[in-house]
Motif scaffolding. Structure first.
Motif, short mmCIF file in Angstrom:
data_model
loop_
_atom_site.label_atom_id
_atom_site.label_comp_id
_atom_site.label_asym_id
_atom_site.label_seq_id
_atom_site.Cartn_x
_atom_site.Cartn_y
_atom_site.Cartn_z
N ARG A 1 55.54 61.92 66.30
CA ARG A 1 55.88 61.53 64.94
C ARG A 1 56.00 60.01 64.81
NH1 ARG A 1 61.01 63.02 62.97
NH2 ARG A 1 60.21 61.92 61.15
N LEU A 2 56.61 59.40 65.81
CA LEU A 2 56.84 57.96 65.74
C LEU A 2 55.51 57.21 65.68
CD1 LEU A 2 58.78 55.56 65.80
CD2 LEU A 2 58.70 55.66 68.30
N PHE A 3 54.56 57.57 66.52
CA PHE A 3 53.24 56.91 66.47
C PHE A 3 52.63 57.08 65.08
CE2 PHE A 3 53.01 57.03 71.21
CZ PHE A 3 52.69 55.69 71.39
N HIS A 4 52.70 58.27 64.53
CA HIS A 4 52.10 58.54 63.23
C HIS A 4 52.79 57.74 62.13
CE1 HIS A 4 50.85 61.70 59.99
NE2 HIS A 4 50.02 60.68 60.04
N GLU B 1 51.62 60.58 53.97
CA GLU B 1 50.73 61.33 54.86
C GLU B 1 51.47 62.26 55.81
OE1 GLU B 1 47.79 59.15 56.99
OE2 GLU B 1 47.00 58.15 55.19
N PRO B 2 52.61 61.84 56.40
CA PRO B 2 53.32 62.77 57.29
C PRO B 2 53.80 64.04 56.58
CG PRO B 2 54.03 60.52 57.71
CD PRO B 2 53.19 60.48 56.47
N LEU B 3 53.99 63.96 55.26
CA LEU B 3 54.39 65.16 54.52
C LEU B 3 53.19 66.07 54.27
CD1 LEU B 3 56.76 63.50 51.87
CD2 LEU B 3 57.38 64.55 54.07
N ARG B 4 52.04 65.45 54.01
CA ARG B 4 50.84 66.25 53.73
C ARG B 4 50.19 66.76 55.01
NH1 ARG B 4 49.80 61.68 50.54
NH2 ARG B 4 48.16 61.05 52.01
N SER B 5 50.17 65.92 56.03
CA SER B 5 49.47 66.27 57.27
C SER B 5 50.36 65.94 58.46
CB SER B 5 48.14 65.51 57.36
OG SER B 5 47.33 65.75 56.24
N PRO B 6 51.43 66.68 58.66
CA PRO B 6 52.34 66.38 59.77
C PRO B 6 51.67 66.61 61.13
CG PRO B 6 52.91 68.48 58.76
CD PRO B 6 51.86 67.86 57.89
N VAL B 7 52.12 65.86 62.12
CA VAL B 7 51.53 65.93 63.45
C VAL B 7 52.35 66.86 64.34
CG1 VAL B 7 50.55 63.62 63.29
CG2 VAL B 7 52.84 63.92 64.26
N ALA B 8 51.73 67.30 65.42
CA ALA B 8 52.39 68.03 66.52
C ALA B 8 53.20 69.22 66.01
CB ALA B 8 53.28 67.08 67.32
N GLN B 9 52.65 69.97 65.08
CA GLN B 9 53.40 71.08 64.50
C GLN B 9 53.63 72.22 65.49
OE1 GLN B 9 54.89 71.11 61.07
NE2 GLN B 9 54.70 69.13 62.11
#
Length: 829
Positions: free
Chosen positions: A531-534, A587-595
């Motif tokens: 998350r931090l990188f994103h 973007e993190p809300l629309r396309s979150p990482v590492a789900q």
């Protein structure tokens, strides 16, 4: 450990391995000395507690191997046997033992000591577990259990044993608080407590500390299987069955102990608890945290409570700590201690102490021993904060994260234990389970390598198959928290380690709560780093969008000489820039990482609630508060400036002119820019504090008494709409200064300082320069934080150097915090 038989070894006083010995023949398999068909020899002379030790051995072997060793009174023709008892109890059957199983000598005869020896016989092995006393028998059983290699339908010793050992420190214990504030304990039943007390005893723990029904907590929990006092009685009974000491942490909670009626109420209330418990060895009353009673009144109360205690427990001791005392109360406390009160047994050193343990030892009369009360459970705002903890961890994992810190614990142990007779740790749950074992094991043998302790922990509690892998995983989890998270590639490696263990795990291992805790931390750390990188990336791109306000537009509106602008000279529309920047931030809300990792964290949180009632969320699992280990509630806390930026965007949209909007956007872009010849420090940011004077550092100063500490605002700041830089800060503790230093300044320039004070409120702060000139007197910190500006005297920078030095109000008690600085700009006028 290899597949072949390990050579015989001998351990000395505190368990150190020395030269090979014991060359007699012993029946073995390719994997070691086979004990699958062993019987346990328990002579009828064993005491009740020695028989409890035998039960521990039999039940714990059966739990791991499905073999239930029979218990007999005399050595039988069975192939192998394990003989258990104290030196005195084994006298009756000494003649039945092989000749080389001699009575214990040397360190094994010291209090709580034991020997482990093996001898061969024609068709098997005899293992002797001989304690110097009842506790020695129990700890000897623990030593054997840790040495055994156990798995389904298999139990072996790697090789012959010749161990003689006794503990270095006589007090080795942990606080086990049955109250809502803890992160799991309030859901534990009596059998769960029985198992945990047993687990701790296997690694040498000889004391537990209970908490009374009334403390700084709610009176009830939705998870309580029993009311507080009946459970306290049960826990005292359990400890007594194992022969362990029972302490009570008993805070003096009432407002005014100078009032006789308050004292009478306390004597009655405490007396009812003392009367109810079957065993009490000592009562520890903290001077503060909680409680706030002047020493002369507190000491008078405790003298009366000592007599009260002795009505039901004549040999029980009374201990006190000067926690949270201010300078005046510390002076009064030492004046009272100089009288050497006969009713007082000792002094406890713990969190929120104005002086360090060496100073406490120097100032106390020699006859009063010191007991440590180390905080092994918290990560921030505590006695031993995680050094240089990345703000991304602090805002998500929080104060009571699952926190194995074996190397840090060892360093702290070796610095502080020599001043004490031992310890009972401050714990708020099982998140610190590894740390408990490290402290207990080192208090038995300070020279024991950490990796050996972790291998024993992993082999005994998880499985023999994962003995090495899980031990390395624990070390890796500690390394995950070292320094900048973006730079710490160990986080990825650690997650790979744990996922590999998880992929090959048996159903029993997957249901093991200690294994679940390791997995939870590994997945949580990995998810936060992803998350931090994103979020750093999207923030950088959002700022690039905002930076377009300074680009030259395609549709120019040139001015004639001396003319007046009729509109913007650029086609860049501020509102459109805000829209595009905010879309990027979202973007993190629309396309979150590492789900997938996030989902696994949630699954493991549920698994931990089911296995040990660990409360990792407030609403779902009934945690008392987010700060009480409920870090599922902050799993998605923002890791960038998005909340603050969106708030600023809203304010800009409310402006009516292009010029105002442009100026406001540029202020965001230039927020940290100190201008030509200036300097900017984000003192809570690991990569942006180059002018901070750090001090000696955590290795020599784990309490940060002479070192700058990285502080954090969890959980109240986790989602706050303020700059991320205000959610962390550098701080000093108690009366120590916090300092930044500059060199290569312009001797002829006039400078000013812009500063943001964050952290604890209600504590005033003062700024001096160069140790002799005041920049501002003691002032209250603005709340919410905001930048403040002050002139620097011209003469302060004439040598081209400058030291800015902050102090909080002097002489205060409490937690020592307050001198907390988030951002500093030094700018040229």
């Amino acid at each position: 450990m290899g597949a072949g038989v390990m050579g015989a070894f001998r351990l000395t006083a505190h368990g150190q391995r020395v030269s090979p010995a014991n060359s007699h023949r012993q029946a073995s398999t390719a994997n070691g000395l086979d004990l699958s068909k062993a019987v346990v020899i328990a002579p009828r002379t064993l005491s009740v507690r020695e028989r409890k030790a035998v039960v521990v051995l039999v039940e714990e072997v059966e739990r791991r191997t499905e073999f239930r060793w029979p218990i007999v009174e005399h050595l039988s023709p069975e192939p192998s046997a394990v003989v258990v008892g104290s030196r005195q109890a084994l006298t009756q059957i000494r003649g039945e033992l092989p000749g080389n199983l001699l009575p214990a000598s040397g360190p094994a005869t010291a209090p709580e000591g034991y020997q482990l020896r093996t001898a061969g016989r024609s068709n098997g092995t005899v293992v002797l577990v001989e304690g110097a006393d009842e506790r020695g028998a129990l700890f000897g059983v623990g030593g054997l259990l840790r040495a055994l290699r156990m798995s389904k339908r298999q139990v072996t010793l790697p090789g012959p044993l010749e161990v003689a050992t006794a503990p270095k420190y006589g007090l080795r214990g942990h606080q086990l608080g049955y109250r809502p504030k803890t992160n799991a304990y309030d859901g534990w039943s009596v059998p769960m407590w029985d198992q945990y007390v047993r687990d701790l005893a296997v690694f040498g723990t000889n004391a537990i500390e209970l908490i009374p029904p009334r403390s700084d907590d709610k009176p009830d929990s939705p998870l309580f299987p029993l009311p507080p006092l009946p459970m306290m009685v049960e826990m005292s009974r359990l400890a007594d069955e194992y022969g362990l000491d029972v302490w009570i942490w008993y805070p003096a909670m009432d407002r005014d102990y100078s009032n006789p009626s308050t004292v009478e109420f306390a004597l009655h209330e405490w007396g009812e608890v003392f009367k109810a418990l079957p065993r009490i060895d000592a009562v520890f009353v903290p001077g503060g945290d909680p409680g706030h009673t002047q020493p002369k009144y507190l000491m008078a109360l405790l003298e009366k409570q000592t007599s009260n205690l002795h009505r039901d427990h004549p040999q029980a001791q009374m201990w006190i700590s000067p926690q949270s005392f201010d300078e005046a109360w510390m002076k009064e406390f030492f004046e009272l201690m100089a009288r050497e009160p006969s009713w007082l047994s000792g002094v406890v050193y713990g969190p929120q102490m104005r002086i360090d343990v060496s100073s406490l030892r120097q100032r106390l009369p020699e006859r009063f021993p010191i007991r440590l009360y180390p905080d092994i459970t918290h990560s921030v705002e505590c006695q031993f904060p995680v050094p240089n903890w990345d703000v991304a961890y602090a805002l998500t994992e929080g104060r009571e994260a699952i926190n194995p810190r074996p190397q840090d614990c060892a360093s702290i142990f070796h610095l502080q234990m020599p001043y004490s007779i031992g310890f009972l740790s401050y714990s708020e749950g099982c998140n610190d389970d590894v740390n408990k074992i490290i402290w207990s094991a080192l208090a038995w043998n300070p020279e024991k390598p950490i990796i050996e302790i972790l291998r024993e922990y992993s082999g005994y509690f998880i499985s023999d198959r994962l003995r090495d892998d899980f031990a390395q995983g624990i070390l890796s989890l500690e390394e995950n928290w070292r320094g900048s998270l973006t730079a710490n590639e160990n986080v990825t490696t650690t997650l790979e380690q744990f996922r590999s263990m998880e992929d090959g795990a048996t159903p029993a291992e997957l249901l093991n709560w200690r294994f679940q805790m390791g997995l939870y931390r590994a997945y949580y750390d990995g998810y936060i780093r992803a998350r931090l990188f994103h979020e750093v990336d999207v923030e950088n791109r959002a700022f690039q969008r905002l930076g377009e306000i300074r680009s030259v537009g395609a549709a120019l509106n040139p001015l004639d000489v001396g003319g007046t602008a009729t509109g913007p000279t650029s086609s860049v529309e501020p509102l459109e820039l805000l829209h595009r920047a905010e879309s990027t931030l979202n973007e993190p809300l629309r396309s979150p990482v590492a789900q997938a990792w996030r989902t696994r964290v949630l699954e493991l949180g549920e698994a931990l609630f089911q296995s040990i009632h660990m409360q990792l969320a407030v609403e779902r699992y009934h945690a008392e508060a987010v700060s009480r280990a409920a870090n599922l509630d902050t799993l998605d806390a923002p890791l960038n400036d998005a909340p603050w930026l969106k708030q600023q965007f809203g304010k800009i949209r409310a402006l009516t002119s292009y010029t105002e909007r442009r100026r406001a956007i540029e202020e965001i872009i230039d927020r940290t820019n100190p201008g030509p010849g200036g300097f900017y420090d984000n003192l809570g940011g690991l990569s942006c504090q180059r002018h901070l004077v750090c001090g000696v550092g955590a290795l020599k100063d784990p309490e940060f008494r002479a070192s700058a500490l990285l502080g954090h605002g969890y959980p109240e700041w986790s989602g706050a709409a303020v700059p991320l830089a205000w959610k962390c800060w550098a701080e000093s503790l108690y009366d120590a200064p916090l300092e930044v230093r500059y060199s290569d300044l312009d001797p002829g320039a006039q400078y000013k300082v812009r500063v943001v004070y964050s952290g604890d409120v209600d504590i005033k702060i003062r700024l001096d320069c160069n140790g002799s000139q005041q920049v501002h007197p003691l002032i209250e910190k603005p709340r919410p934080p905001r930048p403040l500006e002050f002139e620097i005297p011209v003469e302060a920078t004439r040598a081209g150097e400058l030291a800015l030095i902050w102090h909080r109000e002097g002489g205060l008690g409490g937690n020592g915090r307050g001198c907390q600085v988030a951002e500093v700009w030094l700018t040229k006028k």
